[in-house]
Motif scaffolding. Structure first.
Motif: not given
Length: 258
Positions: A81-92
Protein backbone atom coordinates in the motif's frame (compact mmCIF):
# COMPACT_ATOMS: atom_id res chain seq x y z
CA UNK A 1 -44.90 7.62 -9.98
CA UNK A 2 -42.16 10.04 -9.00
CA UNK A 3 -42.92 13.44 -10.61
CA UNK A 4 -39.28 14.47 -10.40
CA UNK A 5 -37.96 11.45 -12.27
CA UNK A 6 -37.00 11.92 -15.90
CA UNK A 7 -38.56 9.53 -18.43
CA UNK A 8 -36.30 6.72 -19.50
CA UNK A 9 -35.00 6.93 -23.07
CA UNK A 10 -36.76 4.71 -25.57
CA UNK A 11 -36.18 4.05 -29.25
CA UNK A 12 -39.27 5.97 -30.45
CA UNK A 13 -38.05 9.01 -28.53
CA UNK A 14 -34.95 9.41 -30.67
CA UNK A 15 -35.43 12.30 -33.05
CA UNK A 16 -34.70 11.64 -36.68
CA UNK A 17 -31.67 13.40 -38.08
CA UNK A 18 -29.91 14.02 -34.77
CA UNK A 19 -26.10 13.95 -35.01
CA UNK A 20 -25.35 13.93 -31.27
CA UNK A 21 -27.51 12.19 -28.68
CA UNK A 22 -27.07 12.79 -24.95
CA UNK A 23 -28.72 10.52 -22.37
CA UNK A 24 -29.16 11.27 -18.70
CA UNK A 25 -29.24 8.16 -16.50
CA UNK A 26 -29.97 7.74 -12.80
CA UNK A 27 -29.70 3.96 -12.54
CA UNK A 28 -28.32 0.85 -14.24
CA UNK A 29 -31.73 0.23 -15.78
CA UNK A 30 -31.57 3.70 -17.36
CA UNK A 31 -28.19 2.85 -18.85
CA UNK A 32 -29.52 -0.41 -20.26
CA UNK A 33 -32.53 1.41 -21.71
CA UNK A 34 -30.27 3.99 -23.36
CA UNK A 35 -28.08 1.26 -24.79
CA UNK A 36 -31.09 -0.66 -26.09
CA UNK A 37 -32.45 2.50 -27.70
CA UNK A 38 -29.18 3.09 -29.52
CA UNK A 39 -28.83 -0.55 -30.50
CA UNK A 40 -32.33 -0.61 -31.99
CA UNK A 41 -31.32 2.24 -34.32
CA UNK A 42 -27.90 0.74 -35.09
CA UNK A 43 -26.20 3.68 -33.36
CA UNK A 44 -23.61 1.89 -31.20
CA UNK A 45 -20.79 2.47 -33.66
CA UNK A 46 -19.48 5.52 -31.80
CA UNK A 47 -20.44 5.97 -28.16
CA UNK A 48 -18.89 7.46 -25.06
CA UNK A 49 -19.93 7.30 -21.45
CA UNK A 50 -19.34 6.05 -17.95
CA UNK A 51 -17.98 2.72 -16.78
CA UNK A 52 -21.57 1.77 -16.00
CA UNK A 53 -22.51 2.23 -19.65
CA UNK A 54 -19.45 0.25 -20.75
CA UNK A 55 -20.71 -2.64 -18.61
CA UNK A 56 -23.87 -3.00 -20.74
CA UNK A 57 -22.08 -2.83 -24.10
CA UNK A 58 -20.80 -6.45 -24.32
CA UNK A 59 -24.35 -7.81 -24.15
CA UNK A 60 -25.68 -5.24 -26.62
CA UNK A 61 -22.83 -5.92 -29.05
CA UNK A 62 -23.18 -9.67 -28.49
CA UNK A 63 -19.51 -10.04 -27.65
CA UNK A 64 -18.45 -13.54 -26.59
CA UNK A 65 -17.41 -13.86 -22.96
CA UNK A 66 -14.50 -15.96 -21.79
CA UNK A 67 -12.17 -16.47 -18.84
CA UNK A 68 -8.42 -16.34 -19.26
CA UNK A 69 -6.29 -19.35 -18.46
CA UNK A 70 -4.67 -17.76 -15.40
CA UNK A 71 -4.38 -20.37 -12.68
CA UNK A 72 -6.06 -19.59 -9.40
CA UNK A 73 -3.88 -17.14 -7.41
CA UNK A 74 -2.77 -18.49 -4.06
CA UNK A 75 -1.15 -17.31 -0.85
CA UNK A 76 1.22 -16.01 0.27
CA UNK A 77 0.80 -12.50 -1.14
CA UNK A 78 2.86 -9.36 -0.85
CA UNK A 79 0.34 -6.54 -0.33
CA UNK A 80 1.89 -3.14 -0.99
CA UNK A 81 0.00 0.00 0.00
CA UNK A 82 1.65 3.17 -1.24
CA UNK A 83 -1.56 5.18 -1.09
CA UNK A 84 -2.07 7.83 1.58
CA UNK A 85 -5.81 7.83 0.97
CA UNK A 86 -7.68 7.36 4.26
CA UNK A 87 -9.66 4.49 2.75
CA UNK A 88 -6.57 2.41 1.99
CA UNK A 89 -4.95 3.27 5.31
CA UNK A 90 -8.09 2.12 7.13
CA UNK A 91 -8.13 -1.10 5.09
CA UNK A 92 -4.58 -1.84 6.18
CA UNK A 93 -5.38 -1.03 9.80
CA UNK A 94 -8.37 -3.37 9.72
CA UNK A 95 -6.28 -6.21 8.26
CA UNK A 96 -3.53 -5.59 10.81
CA UNK A 97 -6.09 -5.94 13.61
CA UNK A 98 -6.93 -9.44 12.36
CA UNK A 99 -3.31 -10.52 12.68
CA UNK A 100 -1.92 -10.07 9.17
CA UNK A 101 1.75 -9.13 9.48
CA UNK A 102 2.28 -5.47 8.62
CA UNK A 103 5.54 -3.60 8.04
CA UNK A 104 5.81 0.19 7.78
CA UNK A 105 8.67 1.41 5.62
CA UNK A 106 11.09 3.88 7.14
CA UNK A 107 10.92 7.32 5.50
CA UNK A 108 14.62 7.02 4.69
CA UNK A 109 13.90 3.97 2.55
CA UNK A 110 11.03 5.62 0.71
CA UNK A 111 13.00 8.78 -0.08
CA UNK A 112 16.49 7.36 -0.63
CA UNK A 113 17.90 7.80 -4.12
CA UNK A 114 21.25 6.07 -3.72
CA UNK A 115 22.94 2.89 -2.44
CA UNK A 116 22.36 3.75 1.24
CA UNK A 117 19.17 1.67 1.12
CA UNK A 118 20.88 -1.62 0.39
CA UNK A 119 21.41 -2.87 3.94
CA UNK A 120 17.93 -1.83 5.09
CA UNK A 121 16.34 -3.42 2.05
CA UNK A 122 18.36 -6.61 2.43
CA UNK A 123 17.20 -6.97 6.04
CA UNK A 124 13.57 -6.27 5.14
CA UNK A 125 13.63 -8.73 2.23
CA UNK A 126 15.09 -11.40 4.50
CA UNK A 127 12.34 -10.89 7.08
CA UNK A 128 9.58 -11.05 4.50
CA UNK A 129 11.15 -14.05 2.79
CA UNK A 130 10.82 -15.90 6.08
CA UNK A 131 7.13 -14.99 6.28
CA UNK A 132 6.52 -16.04 2.69
CA UNK A 133 8.33 -19.35 3.22
CA UNK A 134 5.85 -20.08 6.02
CA UNK A 135 2.95 -19.30 3.67
CA UNK A 136 2.03 -16.02 5.33
CA UNK A 137 0.77 -13.02 3.39
CA UNK A 138 2.20 -9.69 4.53
CA UNK A 139 1.37 -6.02 4.14
CA UNK A 140 3.98 -3.39 3.36
CA UNK A 141 2.89 0.22 3.75
CA UNK A 142 4.46 3.62 3.23
CA UNK A 143 2.53 5.38 5.99
CA UNK A 144 0.70 4.22 9.09
CA UNK A 145 -1.88 6.99 9.41
CA UNK A 146 -2.98 10.01 7.41
CA UNK A 147 -2.18 12.23 10.39
CA UNK A 148 1.50 11.33 9.93
CA UNK A 149 1.64 12.77 6.41
CA UNK A 150 2.18 16.41 7.36
CA UNK A 151 4.93 15.48 9.82
CA UNK A 152 6.53 13.30 7.17
CA UNK A 153 6.57 16.11 4.61
CA UNK A 154 7.75 18.72 7.11
CA UNK A 155 10.67 16.62 8.34
CA UNK A 156 11.89 14.96 5.17
CA UNK A 157 10.61 17.00 2.22
CA UNK A 158 11.33 20.65 2.97
CA UNK A 159 11.68 22.93 -0.05
CA UNK A 160 10.90 20.11 -2.47
CA UNK A 161 8.19 20.07 -5.09
CA UNK A 162 5.39 17.69 -4.08
CA UNK A 163 5.27 16.23 -7.60
CA UNK A 164 8.96 15.37 -7.45
CA UNK A 165 8.42 13.74 -4.05
CA UNK A 166 5.54 11.64 -5.38
CA UNK A 167 7.59 10.46 -8.34
CA UNK A 168 10.52 9.55 -6.10
CA UNK A 169 8.32 7.69 -3.62
CA UNK A 170 6.55 5.73 -6.36
CA UNK A 171 9.84 4.79 -7.99
CA UNK A 172 11.39 3.68 -4.72
CA UNK A 173 8.32 1.67 -3.71
CA UNK A 174 8.58 -0.12 -7.04
CA UNK A 175 12.27 -0.87 -6.47
CA UNK A 176 11.59 -2.11 -2.94
CA UNK A 177 8.83 -4.42 -4.18
CA UNK A 178 10.97 -5.83 -6.96
CA UNK A 179 13.87 -6.59 -4.59
CA UNK A 180 11.53 -8.31 -2.15
CA UNK A 181 10.01 -10.44 -4.92
CA UNK A 182 13.51 -11.50 -5.99
CA UNK A 183 14.26 -12.74 -2.48
CA UNK A 184 10.91 -13.94 -1.16
CA UNK A 185 8.70 -16.77 -2.52
CA UNK A 186 5.46 -14.80 -2.69
CA UNK A 187 2.87 -16.25 -5.07
CA UNK A 188 0.74 -13.14 -5.61
CA UNK A 189 1.20 -9.37 -5.56
CA UNK A 190 -1.42 -6.81 -4.52
CA UNK A 191 -0.83 -3.08 -5.02
CA UNK A 192 -2.96 -0.21 -3.73
CA UNK A 193 -2.61 3.21 -5.37
CA UNK A 194 -2.22 4.13 -9.04
CA UNK A 195 1.14 5.90 -8.72
CA UNK A 196 2.49 3.00 -6.69
CA UNK A 197 1.31 0.54 -9.34
CA UNK A 198 3.14 2.50 -12.04
CA UNK A 199 6.32 2.45 -9.95
CA UNK A 200 6.02 -1.31 -9.42
CA UNK A 201 5.39 -2.05 -13.11
CA UNK A 202 8.36 0.09 -14.12
CA UNK A 203 10.66 -1.60 -11.59
CA UNK A 204 9.52 -5.04 -12.74
CA UNK A 205 9.98 -3.95 -16.38
CA UNK A 206 6.45 -4.94 -17.20
CA UNK A 207 5.25 -3.92 -20.65
CA UNK A 208 1.59 -3.99 -19.69
CA UNK A 209 -1.13 -5.69 -17.70
CA UNK A 210 -4.06 -7.79 -18.88
CA UNK A 211 -7.17 -7.63 -16.67
CA UNK A 212 -8.64 -11.09 -16.06
CA UNK A 213 -11.15 -10.88 -13.24
CA UNK A 214 -12.83 -8.45 -10.84
CA UNK A 215 -13.22 -9.45 -7.20
CA UNK A 216 -15.38 -6.40 -6.45
CA UNK A 217 -15.83 -3.01 -8.14
CA UNK A 218 -12.36 -1.58 -8.80
CA UNK A 219 -10.51 -4.60 -7.35
CA UNK A 220 -8.96 -6.30 -10.38
CA UNK A 221 -6.92 -9.45 -10.94
CA UNK A 222 -4.46 -9.14 -13.84
CA UNK A 223 -1.48 -10.79 -15.44
CA UNK A 224 1.67 -8.73 -15.99
CA UNK A 225 3.35 -8.88 -19.38
CA UNK A 226 7.07 -8.64 -20.11
CA UNK A 227 8.34 -9.31 -16.59
CA UNK A 228 10.22 -12.25 -15.16
CA UNK A 229 7.92 -12.25 -12.14
CA UNK A 230 5.05 -14.38 -13.37
CA UNK A 231 2.76 -13.45 -10.50
CA UNK A 232 -0.94 -12.62 -10.55
CA UNK A 233 -1.43 -8.93 -9.80
CA UNK A 234 -4.34 -7.65 -7.73
CA UNK A 235 -4.74 -3.87 -7.86
CA UNK A 236 -7.06 -1.07 -6.89
CA UNK A 237 -7.12 2.70 -6.56
CA UNK A 238 -6.43 4.07 -3.11
CA UNK A 239 -9.99 5.24 -2.47
CA UNK A 240 -11.76 2.05 -3.56
CA UNK A 241 -13.32 -0.65 -1.41
CA UNK A 242 -14.68 -1.08 2.09
CA UNK A 243 -12.57 -1.67 5.20
CA UNK A 244 -12.51 -5.46 4.66
CA UNK A 245 -11.03 -5.43 1.16
CA UNK A 246 -7.72 -7.00 2.25
CA UNK A 247 -9.57 -9.73 4.10
CA UNK A 248 -11.54 -10.34 0.89
CA UNK A 249 -8.29 -10.65 -1.06
CA UNK A 250 -6.93 -13.17 1.44
CA UNK A 251 -10.16 -15.19 1.30
CA UNK A 252 -9.96 -15.18 -2.51
CA UNK A 253 -6.36 -16.40 -2.46
CA UNK A 254 -7.36 -19.18 -0.06
CA UNK A 255 -10.14 -20.28 -2.39
CA UNK A 256 -12.86 -19.35 0.09
CA UNK A 257 -14.68 -17.00 -2.30
CA UNK A 258 -15.32 -16.73 -6.03
Amino acid sequence: GNPGRRPRPTAPGLSAGCEILVFDAESDSDLRAAGAALESRDLLGMTAGSAGFAAVLPELLKLPGSRSGLSRPEEPALILNGSVNRTSLEQVRRAEETGIGTWTLAPEMILASGPENRDRLRTLASELAGEAARGRSVILRSLEARENLDDFLAEYCQNQDIKDICRLVSRNLGIIASRILEAAPFRALAVFGGDTLIGVLEALRATGIRPLDELSPGLVVSRMAGTAHDLPLISKAGGFGDENVILRIISYLRGEVK
